[in-house]
Write an enzyme that holds these catalytic residues in place. Structure first.
Site, PDB file in Angstrom:
ATOM      1  N   ASP A 115      -0.183   4.835   1.237  1.00  0.00           N
ATOM      2  CA  ASP A 115      -0.510   5.752   2.254  1.00  0.00           C
ATOM      3  C   ASP A 115      -0.445   5.102   3.655  1.00  0.00           C
ATOM      4  O   ASP A 115      -0.974   4.046   3.873  1.00  0.00           O
ATOM      5  CB  ASP A 115      -1.792   6.470   2.140  1.00  0.00           C
ATOM      6  CG  ASP A 115      -2.001   7.288   0.822  1.00  0.00           C
ATOM      7  OD1 ASP A 115      -1.550   6.746   0.005  1.00  0.00           O
ATOM      8  OD2 ASP A 115      -2.471   8.354   0.933  1.00  0.00           O
ATOM      9  N   ASP A 167       0.860  -1.223   0.002  1.00  0.00           N
ATOM     10  CA  ASP A 167       0.114  -0.021   0.099  1.00  0.00           C
ATOM     11  C   ASP A 167       1.002   1.182  -0.036  1.00  0.00           C
ATOM     12  O   ASP A 167       2.209   1.219   0.372  1.00  0.00           O
ATOM     13  CB  ASP A 167      -0.778  -0.024   1.103  1.00  0.00           C
ATOM     14  CG  ASP A 167      -1.960   1.032   1.323  1.00  0.00           C
ATOM     15  OD1 ASP A 167      -2.223   1.612   0.259  1.00  0.00           O
ATOM     16  OD2 ASP A 167      -2.025   1.488   2.651  1.00  0.00           O
TER      17      ASP A 167
END
Length: 213
Positions: free
Chosen positions: A11, A9
């Protein structure tokens, strides 16, 4: 355990910021947008219920996206460059799978030596003046279950895949048969602590290396 493909991922995993929240802060609608983001990440609301609404409030132009791209790089999580380099030296394929905005993530990927075609995120659409028009509404990553769809696609070509992330959408990778490592170095979400195959609370991303090599 050893995996052919390691997916991250963006963020709160590769970078300490939540991009959409930072765009909202810059534009003056932080509290409204952050409440929507939190509800989606904690599993209280479906992603598709908040995705378009948040962008409709912020309407990020090209200048805002460039600003966020710089912020992602400035706020890289401790150990990210070392982790990615070590994985690449060991022959692992690295992908970024994010519900964030692709044009803002590509410069971070470039710094880490991850090719554009391995960055799966949501494109923003601008007009000729660089003003916000819309986002790629057909993108699987703008709706719930999107990360599972991307992981399924990757698993058609690779037998073993691990997803590293902090939120509910990262847990979806398990639906595609991926191993899921919850990274709590930036934010610890109870749902992820409960449901991840492995949860790491260390602040440095290098903590994942013993589990993926």
């Amino acid at each position: 355990m050893s995996f052919d493909v390691v997916c991250f991922d963006c963020d709160s995993t590769l970078s300490r910021v939540e991009g959409i929240d930072e765009l909202a802060r810059r534009q003056g609608s932080f509290e409204q947008v952050a409440a929507m983001t939190d509800a989606a990440m904690n599993g209280e609301m479906a992603l598709e219920a908040v995705y378009g609404d948040r962008l409709g409030v912020i309407k990020p132009d090209q200048a805002a996206i460039d600003w966020l791209a710089d912020l992602y790089i400035a706020e890289m999580v401790e150990g990210v460059a070392e982790t990615v380099k070590t994985l690449q030296e060991n022959g692992k394929l690295i992908h970024i799978i994010s519900g964030g905005l692709r044009q803002a993530i590509l410069p971070l990927a470039a710094v880490l030596g991850i090719p554009d075609e391995r960055v799966h995120a949501v494109d923003v659409i601008f007009d000729e003046q660089g003003q916000y028009v819309d986002f790629a509404r057909h993108s699987p990553l703008a709706v719930s279950g999107g990360k599972a769809r991307i992981c399924r696609r990757l698993r058609m070509h690779h037998s073993s895949l691990v997803m590293v992330g902090d939120g509910k959408t990262d847990l979806e990778a398990k639906l595609a048969g991926a191993y899921m490592i919850g990274f709590g170095g930036v934010v610890k979400r109870p749902l992820v602590q409960e449901q991840a195959d492995l949860f790491l609370a260390e602040t440095s991303l290098t903590a994942i290396l013993p589990y993926v090599l």
